[in-house]
Design a protein around this motif. Structure first.
Motif, PDB file in Angstrom:
ATOM      1  N   THR A 181       0.836  -1.210   0.000  1.00  0.00           N
ATOM      2  CA  THR A 181       0.000   0.000   0.000  1.00  0.00           C
ATOM      3  C   THR A 181       0.862   1.248   0.000  1.00  0.00           C
ATOM      4  N   LEU A 182       1.875   1.273   0.850  1.00  0.00           N
ATOM      5  CA  LEU A 182       2.774   2.426   0.907  1.00  0.00           C
ATOM      6  C   LEU A 182       3.535   2.582  -0.400  1.00  0.00           C
ATOM      7  N   TYR A 183       3.980   1.469  -0.962  1.00  0.00           N
ATOM      8  CA  TYR A 183       4.750   1.535  -2.211  1.00  0.00           C
ATOM      9  C   TYR A 183       3.928   2.178  -3.328  1.00  0.00           C
ATOM     10  N   PHE A 184       2.713   1.692  -3.520  1.00  0.00           N
ATOM     11  CA  PHE A 184       1.909   2.208  -4.627  1.00  0.00           C
ATOM     12  C   PHE A 184       1.364   3.602  -4.341  1.00  0.00           C
ATOM     13  N   ASN A 185       1.211   3.969  -3.073  1.00  0.00           N
ATOM     14  CA  ASN A 185       0.866   5.357  -2.767  1.00  0.00           C
ATOM     15  C   ASN A 185       1.977   6.303  -3.212  1.00  0.00           C
ATOM     16  N   LYS A 186       3.231   5.893  -2.982  1.00  0.00           N
ATOM     17  CA  LYS A 186       4.354   6.707  -3.420  1.00  0.00           C
ATOM     18  C   LYS A 186       4.469   6.729  -4.947  1.00  0.00           C
ATOM     19  N   VAL A 187       4.152   5.595  -5.569  1.00  0.00           N
ATOM     20  CA  VAL A 187       4.202   5.529  -7.031  1.00  0.00           C
ATOM     21  C   VAL A 187       3.221   6.512  -7.645  1.00  0.00           C
ATOM     22  N   PHE A 188       1.976   6.510  -7.158  1.00  0.00           N
ATOM     23  CA  PHE A 188       0.953   7.393  -7.733  1.00  0.00           C
ATOM     24  C   PHE A 188       1.190   8.853  -7.363  1.00  0.00           C
ATOM     25  N   ASP A 189       1.846   9.100  -6.230  1.00  0.00           N
ATOM     26  CA  ASP A 189       2.203  10.478  -5.889  1.00  0.00           C
ATOM     27  C   ASP A 189       3.297  11.012  -6.810  1.00  0.00           C
ATOM     28  N   ALA A 190       4.188  10.118  -7.238  1.00  0.00           N
ATOM     29  CA  ALA A 190       5.323  10.552  -8.072  1.00  0.00           C
ATOM     30  C   ALA A 190       4.913  10.768  -9.523  1.00  0.00           C
ATOM     31  N   LEU A 191       4.004   9.937 -10.025  1.00  0.00           N
ATOM     32  CA  LEU A 191       3.605  10.039 -11.431  1.00  0.00           C
ATOM     33  C   LEU A 191       2.642  11.203 -11.646  1.00  0.00           C
ATOM     34  N   SER A 192       2.808  11.852 -12.778  1.00  0.00           N
ATOM     35  CA  SER A 192       1.934  12.965 -13.132  1.00  0.00           C
ATOM     36  C   SER A 192       1.463  12.816 -14.572  1.00  0.00           C
ATOM     37  N   PHE A 193       0.582  13.717 -14.979  1.00  0.00           N
ATOM     38  CA  PHE A 193       0.047  13.703 -16.338  1.00  0.00           C
ATOM     39  C   PHE A 193       1.163  13.838 -17.368  1.00  0.00           C
ATOM     40  N   SER A 194       2.172  14.647 -17.069  1.00  0.00           N
ATOM     41  CA  SER A 194       3.281  14.868 -18.007  1.00  0.00           C
ATOM     42  C   SER A 194       4.185  13.652 -18.140  1.00  0.00           C
ATOM     43  N   ASP A 195       4.054  12.671 -17.249  1.00  0.00           N
ATOM     44  CA  ASP A 195       4.804  11.419 -17.367  1.00  0.00           C
ATOM     45  C   ASP A 195       4.048  10.404 -18.218  1.00  0.00           C
ATOM     46  N   VAL A 196       2.749  10.293 -17.983  1.00  0.00           N
ATOM     47  CA  VAL A 196       1.955   9.240 -18.607  1.00  0.00           C
ATOM     48  C   VAL A 196       1.595   9.568 -20.048  1.00  0.00           C
ATOM     49  N   LEU A 197       1.168  10.809 -20.314  1.00  0.00           N
ATOM     50  CA  LEU A 197       0.682  11.150 -21.654  1.00  0.00           C
ATOM     51  C   LEU A 197       1.749  11.013 -22.743  1.00  0.00           C
ATOM     52  N   PRO A 198       2.936  11.631 -22.598  1.00  0.00           N
ATOM     53  CA  PRO A 198       3.938  11.469 -23.666  1.00  0.00           C
ATOM     54  C   PRO A 198       4.372  10.026 -23.865  1.00  0.00           C
ATOM     55  N   ALA A 199       4.481   9.277 -22.769  1.00  0.00           N
ATOM     56  CA  ALA A 199       4.889   7.873 -22.877  1.00  0.00           C
ATOM     57  C   ALA A 199       3.851   7.054 -23.619  1.00  0.00           C
ATOM     58  N   THR A 200       2.568   7.341 -23.398  1.00  0.00           N
ATOM     59  CA  THR A 200       1.507   6.608 -24.083  1.00  0.00           C
ATOM     60  C   THR A 200       1.425   6.992 -25.555  1.00  0.00           C
ATOM     61  N   VAL A 201       1.562   8.288 -25.832  1.00  0.00           N
ATOM     62  CA  VAL A 201       1.459   8.754 -27.219  1.00  0.00           C
ATOM     63  C   VAL A 201       2.584   8.177 -28.075  1.00  0.00           C
ATOM     64  N   LYS A 202       3.790   8.131 -27.530  1.00  0.00           N
ATOM     65  CA  LYS A 202       4.899   7.642 -28.359  1.00  0.00           C
ATOM     66  C   LYS A 202       4.793   6.139 -28.633  1.00  0.00           C
ATOM     67  N   THR A 203       4.089   5.389 -27.766  1.00  0.00           N
ATOM     68  CA  THR A 203       3.909   3.965 -28.057  1.00  0.00           C
ATOM     69  C   THR A 203       3.003   3.757 -29.275  1.00  0.00           C
ATOM     70  N   VAL A 204       2.108   4.715 -29.537  1.00  0.00           N
ATOM     71  CA  VAL A 204       1.290   4.636 -30.753  1.00  0.00           C
ATOM     72  C   VAL A 204       2.193   4.730 -31.984  1.00  0.00           C
ATOM     73  N   PHE A 205       3.142   5.656 -31.957  1.00  0.00           N
ATOM     74  CA  PHE A 205       4.081   5.792 -33.068  1.00  0.00           C
ATOM     75  C   PHE A 205       5.026   4.592 -33.142  1.00  0.00           C
ATOM     76  N   PHE A 206       5.391   4.029 -31.983  1.00  0.00           N
ATOM     77  CA  PHE A 206       6.195   2.802 -31.983  1.00  0.00           C
ATOM     78  C   PHE A 206       5.459   1.689 -32.725  1.00  0.00           C
ATOM     79  N   GLY A 207       4.181   1.501 -32.393  1.00  0.00           N
ATOM     80  CA  GLY A 207       3.403   0.450 -33.034  1.00  0.00           C
ATOM     81  C   GLY A 207       3.263   0.676 -34.529  1.00  0.00           C
ATOM     82  N   PHE A 208       3.029   1.922 -34.917  1.00  0.00           N
ATOM     83  CA  PHE A 208       2.915   2.227 -36.342  1.00  0.00           C
ATOM     84  C   PHE A 208       4.221   1.934 -37.074  1.00  0.00           C
ATOM     85  N   ALA A 209       5.345   2.273 -36.465  1.00  0.00           N
ATOM     86  CA  ALA A 209       6.650   2.032 -37.091  1.00  0.00           C
ATOM     87  C   ALA A 209       6.911   0.535 -37.254  1.00  0.00           C
TER      88      ALA A 209
END
Length: 260
Positions: A181-209
């Motif tokens: 519980t403590l581990y994942f609380n720290k994980v979600f506190d550390a991650l932000s929108f600017s971490d998840v969105l670019p990483a997800t978008v570039k995987t779309v281009f990875f798949g297309f390539a």
């Protein structure tokens, strides 16, 4: 003189292939929005490239989380920063390591499979037979496969990242006596929108390539059965190189729009 001529010939061939691949991509977008739409074949390819790759991706992600945490923990412990482990691991995996490693795994499995499958169909004249019978082989074989990889790779990366974080949590629970519980609380506190969105978008281009290179190499295969092996091998090599180029561009662009 011969070496210079050989270098010039290879350079011309390289740029000619880039041009041909660009035209190939343009034809994909034209065929993508024109009927008829091969929904059944698309679903079948999504199953083959997504569900059948899931076990490999999850095993890779789990081991990645275990190894990365085991290798990083002693250094952070020596620096007195062991409490930062969940934050560092989550940001590193979600932003960069997870998408790139899983995309490379998929390039090896999916890219080579597409190149070998379409290459064998080309040399055995199955594609020519489809053209003669009035079927559009490009839409049926190429469009469905590129679209399937583009759709499924982001989902595979999300699954791999999730399992990698679980693997890291197991090590932290065993080595550092940190509750899940403590581990994942720290994980979600550390991650932000600017971490998840670019990483997800570039995987779309990875798949297309991956899909584009694999289908291009297989669809334009020649030289008989030897060409099938060359198509499969070059699909993996070219798509892997393209992944690193796309990753650099994605990091560079995200650095402009987000605080990385």
């Amino acid at each position: 003189m011969k070496k210079e001529n050989s270098l010039i010939t290879r350079t011309k061939s390289f740029f000619a292939e880039i041009g041909d691949m660009t035209l190939f991509a343009g034809r994909f977008f034209r065929e993508l929005f024109s009927p008829p739409f091969e929904f059944r074949e698309l679903i079948r390819q999504c199953y083959n490239m997504g569900i059948r790759s899931l076990f490999l991706v999850m095993v890779t992600g789990f081991i990645l989380g275990l190894v990365f945490t085991l290798q990083s923990r002693p250094t952070l412990t020596d620096l007195g920063a062991a409490s930062w482990m969940p934050s560092m691991i989550s940001i590193s995996i979600v932003r960069e390591i997870g998408p790139v490693i899983i995309a490379l795994i998929c390039a090896g499995r999916i890219g080579s499979g597409i190149g070998a499958e379409l290459g064998s169909m080309r040399v055995t004249e199955q594609i020519d037979a489809m053209e003669v019978s009035g079927t559009n082989p490009f839409k049926y074989l190429v469009v469905t496969r590129i679209l399937a990889v583009t759709l499924m790779l982001p989902l595979l990366v999300i699954a791999g990242d999730t399992v990698a974080l679980f693997g890291s949590a197991i090590i932290e629970n065993l080595k550092g006596d940190v509750s899940y519980t403590l581990y994942f609380n720290k994980v979600f506190d550390a991650l932000s929108f600017s971490d998840v969105l670019p990483a997800t978008v570039k995987t779309v281009f990875f798949g297309f390539a991956i899909g584009l290179v694999g289908t291009y190499k297989g669809y334009n295969c020649s030289k008989g059965t030897v060409g099938v092996g060359e198509a499969s091998n070059s699909a993996v090599v070219y798509s892997s190189m393209l992944l690193f180029i796309i990753d650099f561009i994605a990091v560079f662009v995200s650095d402009i729009f987000f605080e990385v």
